[in-house]
Design an enzyme around this catalytic site. Structure first.
Site, PDB file in Angstrom:
ATOM      1  N   CYS A  23       0.727  -1.056  -0.156  1.00 16.92           N
ATOM      2  CA  CYS A  23       0.016  -0.032  -0.045  1.00 16.92           C
ATOM      3  C   CYS A  23       0.753   1.057   0.093  1.00 16.92           C
ATOM      4  O   CYS A  23       1.596   1.595   1.023  1.00 16.92           O
ATOM      5  CB  CYS A  23      -0.874   0.009   1.349  1.00 16.92           C
ATOM      6  SG  CYS A  23      -1.503   1.627   1.761  1.00 16.92           S
ATOM      7  N   CYS A  26       0.194   3.781   2.647  1.00 18.22           N
ATOM      8  CA  CYS A  26       0.884   3.150   4.132  1.00 18.22           C
ATOM      9  C   CYS A  26       2.212   3.480   4.119  1.00 18.22           C
ATOM     10  O   CYS A  26       2.850   3.840   5.225  1.00 18.22           O
ATOM     11  CB  CYS A  26       0.467   1.768   4.121  1.00 18.22           C
ATOM     12  SG  CYS A  26      -1.077   1.096   4.062  1.00 18.22           S
TER      13      CYS A  26
END
Length: 99
Positions: A23, A26
């Site tokens: 991600c 993230c």
């Protein structure tokens, strides 16, 4: 190793970052959380949970997008946010729940 359920029972706020290695947002949050840890010190614990390695926790807390942040205090989820967030907002949430 400390169990998740025991960890979130803390009287000190526990900020849990539900993330995934793949991600992009993230990864962008990593330095933000590192900075936040320096700022809040002992007022909170910051824990990262990889949703791919801990699918049972992701399911239990209905994580549908990453990153998702949940602040737990005394075992209760007291705040939740999905997506990128500024460290000052996270700091405000921690300060609010640190009593």
């Amino acid at each position: 190793m400390e169990k998740f359920e025991d960890l979130i029972k803390s009287p000190v706020p526990v900020l849990v970052d539900f993330f995934a290695e793949w991600c992009g947002p993230c990864k962008a949050m990593k330095p933000v959380l590192e900075e936040l840890k320096l700022v809040v010190g002992d007022k909170a614990r910051i824990v990262k949970i990889d949703v791919d390695q801990h699918e049972e926790l992701a399911t239990k807390y209905r994580i549908q997008a990453v990153p998702t942040f949940i602040v737990f205090k005394n075992g209760e989820a007291v705040w939740r946010h999905s997506g990128v967030i500024h460290s000052s907002e996270l700091q405000g949430v921690i300060e609010k729940h640190y009593t």
